[in-house]
Scaffold this motif. Sequence first.
Motif, PDB file in Angstrom:
ATOM      1  N   PHE A 361      -8.355 -44.075  -2.989  1.00  0.00           N
ATOM      2  CA  PHE A 361      -8.743 -44.907  -4.120  1.00  0.00           C
ATOM      3  C   PHE A 361     -10.074 -45.603  -3.860  1.00  0.00           C
ATOM      4  O   PHE A 361     -10.253 -46.257  -2.823  1.00  0.00           O
ATOM      5  N   THR A 362     -10.977 -45.486  -4.824  1.00  0.00           N
ATOM      6  CA  THR A 362     -12.255 -46.179  -4.731  1.00  0.00           C
ATOM      7  C   THR A 362     -12.071 -47.668  -5.009  1.00  0.00           C
ATOM      8  O   THR A 362     -11.098 -48.094  -5.631  1.00  0.00           O
ATOM      9  N   ARG A 363     -13.044 -48.445  -4.564  1.00  0.00           N
ATOM     10  CA  ARG A 363     -12.973 -49.903  -4.734  1.00  0.00           C
ATOM     11  C   ARG A 363     -13.036 -50.289  -6.215  1.00  0.00           C
ATOM     12  O   ARG A 363     -12.198 -51.044  -6.702  1.00  0.00           O
ATOM     13  N   ASP A 379     -19.034 -41.372  -8.607  1.00  0.00           N
ATOM     14  CA  ASP A 379     -19.560 -41.275  -7.253  1.00  0.00           C
ATOM     15  C   ASP A 379     -19.524 -42.667  -6.626  1.00  0.00           C
ATOM     16  O   ASP A 379     -20.301 -43.534  -7.000  1.00  0.00           O
ATOM     17  N   PRO A 380     -18.612 -42.905  -5.675  1.00  0.00           N
ATOM     18  CA  PRO A 380     -17.589 -41.978  -5.169  1.00  0.00           C
ATOM     19  C   PRO A 380     -16.455 -41.821  -6.178  1.00  0.00           C
ATOM     20  O   PRO A 380     -16.333 -42.613  -7.111  1.00  0.00           O
ATOM     21  N   ALA A 381     -15.639 -40.812  -5.955  1.00  0.00           N
ATOM     22  CA  ALA A 381     -14.531 -40.522  -6.865  1.00  0.00           C
ATOM     23  C   ALA A 381     -13.202 -40.710  -6.144  1.00  0.00           C
ATOM     24  O   ALA A 381     -13.057 -40.352  -4.972  1.00  0.00           O
ATOM     25  N   SER A 382     -12.235 -41.279  -6.840  1.00  0.00           N
ATOM     26  CA  SER A 382     -10.884 -41.297  -6.294  1.00  0.00           C
ATOM     27  C   SER A 382     -10.370 -39.861  -6.221  1.00  0.00           C
ATOM     28  O   SER A 382     -10.789 -39.007  -7.012  1.00  0.00           O
ATOM     29  N   ALA A 383      -9.469 -39.593  -5.302  1.00  0.00           N
ATOM     30  CA  ALA A 383      -8.993 -38.222  -5.102  1.00  0.00           C
ATOM     31  C   ALA A 383      -7.549 -38.232  -4.634  1.00  0.00           C
ATOM     32  O   ALA A 383      -7.034 -39.252  -4.149  1.00  0.00           O
ATOM     33  N   TYR A 384      -6.932 -37.095  -4.787  1.00  0.00           N
ATOM     34  CA  TYR A 384      -5.562 -36.889  -4.313  1.00  0.00           C
ATOM     35  C   TYR A 384      -5.563 -35.671  -3.400  1.00  0.00           C
ATOM     36  O   TYR A 384      -6.214 -34.661  -3.689  1.00  0.00           O
ATOM     37  N   VAL A 385      -4.825 -35.759  -2.281  1.00  0.00           N
ATOM     38  CA  VAL A 385      -4.725 -34.647  -1.337  1.00  0.00           C
ATOM     39  C   VAL A 385      -3.254 -34.348  -1.072  1.00  0.00           C
ATOM     40  O   VAL A 385      -2.477 -35.246  -0.731  1.00  0.00           O
ATOM     41  N   ALA A 435     -15.903 -34.515  -1.879  1.00  0.00           N
ATOM     42  CA  ALA A 435     -14.490 -34.824  -1.609  1.00  0.00           C
ATOM     43  C   ALA A 435     -14.135 -34.537  -0.152  1.00  0.00           C
ATOM     44  O   ALA A 435     -13.419 -35.311   0.487  1.00  0.00           O
ATOM     45  N   ILE A 436     -14.629 -33.437   0.388  1.00  0.00           N
ATOM     46  CA  ILE A 436     -14.340 -33.108   1.788  1.00  0.00           C
ATOM     47  C   ILE A 436     -14.932 -34.172   2.708  1.00  0.00           C
ATOM     48  O   ILE A 436     -14.282 -34.618   3.668  1.00  0.00           O
ATOM     49  N   ARG A 437     -16.157 -34.609   2.412  1.00  0.00           N
ATOM     50  CA  ARG A 437     -16.773 -35.666   3.224  1.00  0.00           C
ATOM     51  C   ARG A 437     -15.969 -36.965   3.133  1.00  0.00           C
ATOM     52  O   ARG A 437     -15.754 -37.655   4.132  1.00  0.00           O
ATOM     53  N   GLN A 438     -15.529 -37.294   1.930  1.00  0.00           N
ATOM     54  CA  GLN A 438     -14.793 -38.534   1.720  1.00  0.00           C
ATOM     55  C   GLN A 438     -13.463 -38.517   2.466  1.00  0.00           C
ATOM     56  O   GLN A 438     -13.106 -39.485   3.152  1.00  0.00           O
ATOM     57  N   GLY A 444     -10.351 -40.352   8.817  1.00  0.00           N
ATOM     58  CA  GLY A 444     -10.687 -40.295  10.238  1.00  0.00           C
ATOM     59  C   GLY A 444     -10.606 -38.898  10.823  1.00  0.00           C
ATOM     60  O   GLY A 444     -10.094 -38.713  11.936  1.00  0.00           O
ATOM     61  N   VAL A 445     -11.114 -37.912  10.081  1.00  0.00           N
ATOM     62  CA  VAL A 445     -11.142 -36.528  10.573  1.00  0.00           C
ATOM     63  C   VAL A 445     -12.600 -36.063  10.513  1.00  0.00           C
ATOM     64  O   VAL A 445     -12.988 -35.288   9.627  1.00  0.00           O
ATOM     65  N   PRO A 446     -13.457 -36.526  11.413  1.00  0.00           N
ATOM     66  CA  PRO A 446     -14.897 -36.283  11.283  1.00  0.00           C
ATOM     67  C   PRO A 446     -15.293 -34.815  11.293  1.00  0.00           C
ATOM     68  O   PRO A 446     -16.344 -34.453  10.745  1.00  0.00           O
ATOM     69  N   ASP A 447     -14.492 -33.949  11.908  1.00  0.00           N
ATOM     70  CA  ASP A 447     -14.869 -32.530  11.990  1.00  0.00           C
ATOM     71  C   ASP A 447     -14.147 -31.682  10.938  1.00  0.00           C
ATOM     72  O   ASP A 447     -14.051 -30.457  11.084  1.00  0.00           O
TER      73      ASP A 447
END
Length: 550
Positions: A361-363, A379-385, A435-438, A444-447
Amino acid sequence: MSARTASGPRRVAVIGGGIAGLATAALLAAEGHDVEVFEQRDDVGGRAGSLAVDGFRFDTGPSWYLMPEVFEHFFRLLGTSVEEQLRLEVLDPAYRVFFEADRPGTPAPSPLDITADTGANLATFEDVEPGAGRALADYLSSSSEAYDVALRHFLYTSFTSPLGLASPDVLRRLPRLLPLLTRSLQDFVGARFSDRRLRQILGYPAVFLGSSPERVPALYHLMSGLDLTGGVMYPEGGFTRLIEAVAGQAAHHGARIRTGATVVGITTEELPAGRRPRRGPRSRATGLRWRDREGQEHVHAADLVVGAGDLHHLETRLLPPDLQTYPQSYWDRRTSGPGAVLVLLGVRGELPEMPHHSLFFTRDWKANFDAIFAGSVPDPASAYVCKPSATDPTVAPEGHENLFVLVPVPADPGLGRGGADGQGDAAVEAVADAAIRQVADWAGVPDLAERVVVRRTIGPGDFAADLSAWQGGMLGPGHTLRQSAMFRTGNVSKRVDGLLYAGSSTIPGIGLPMCLISAELVLKRLRGDTSAGPSPEPARPAEDLAVGPR
């Protein structure tokens, strides 16, 4: 014979092999009607589709199993049960919520887990905001009451009889129900909770309804009682297994399912002058015209046609203007739910940072939703994974994870179509990259990007081209007040007798459970049943009617 009255067996043609079309076929075939389903794609499922790539299997649509009572009732109507058709697993945590930092350069708030234990959720709210635990208990009590009333009076009805709305049960609750219709979910939640993280957890179900917290009525706080009190479930094998179960029931009861069959028109004839009602249709449906994979056109005769695909397409493309109940001018006054960019990722190695469901969730949530409904990508966008490999080892090769990333965007086919390995249209791939960067940063998955071995994207252009979705929307018309309950698009043509509708475009609305109910509403119309509640369930036969592997 009118589709509005009870009658004997009918020849039924169902347009669309999504869950609403399959469910309609199953219920009508079980009733003794001769049913054939026409699906333009090579596989059934519609929005609840499936894609297999290099050992990964992705659900390409719904991924939350909510309102279990609706699924149980549907299968019992067919003489079977959820237990016989599906293996369900309760997810714990139900989902994890990641939040954007309050200010740039400051640490983000810690993620919050919502579990299958109501008491634990009350404690989580209390830890975040003193007094919020008690407030949540009251909120969930109200949610439970609203959900119960909706099931008994507002969901299983076509609103053809005022008696359901005027029942003593509803009238007694009007002082509490009416305020829920006249204020937004955002205001309702905001009056009870101060912390923006808690507000977002209680407001996000509006997205499932194709809208935003400030655009849906507060009545829809009933959704919160579904995942905060009973958890979220997952059917083993994914949601494609649910589609297989419903399709299996349709076939078991005698319905025929034809894929690669694109319906290009609904055929009609004028009613003889002596048989025309004083008010109502002047024509009746006689079947449909459809085109096969080779481009050959065919005519299929039917006494009843059920349009279970996108209603905008069915009305404005398959009927001439003089027979359209909902012409383009009608849709010009309606509000679509959001579009979406879907990002399907096969990832090398494990991702313990994320459970089965995660929300990002974005601020500034209001700015996020305002951008979507104003036609801009946030930008940025909220997302669901969704990470189904957390629960189901069959959806990814050993040592890999399966990620389904959904980013709400404007319902605009002009944003383009997706593709393989970053080769989709530029706007769609840019949303996917962001989205992948976010996700990598917030979880906390930098790679993360370097570990992607499979990548497929789906954009609003794909929803429009592949599913004939109005404006390329991922869900259908949003559940604003004027597009909910009795104000939602009806499920019967006013111009063509023997033409009914099912699916997310019509009553009762968006979501797998709602689509199952929409199928039952077709059955109730054919029976002449104007009751407000679910249909009576048949007694179980002595023999085992289960279909599919157990």
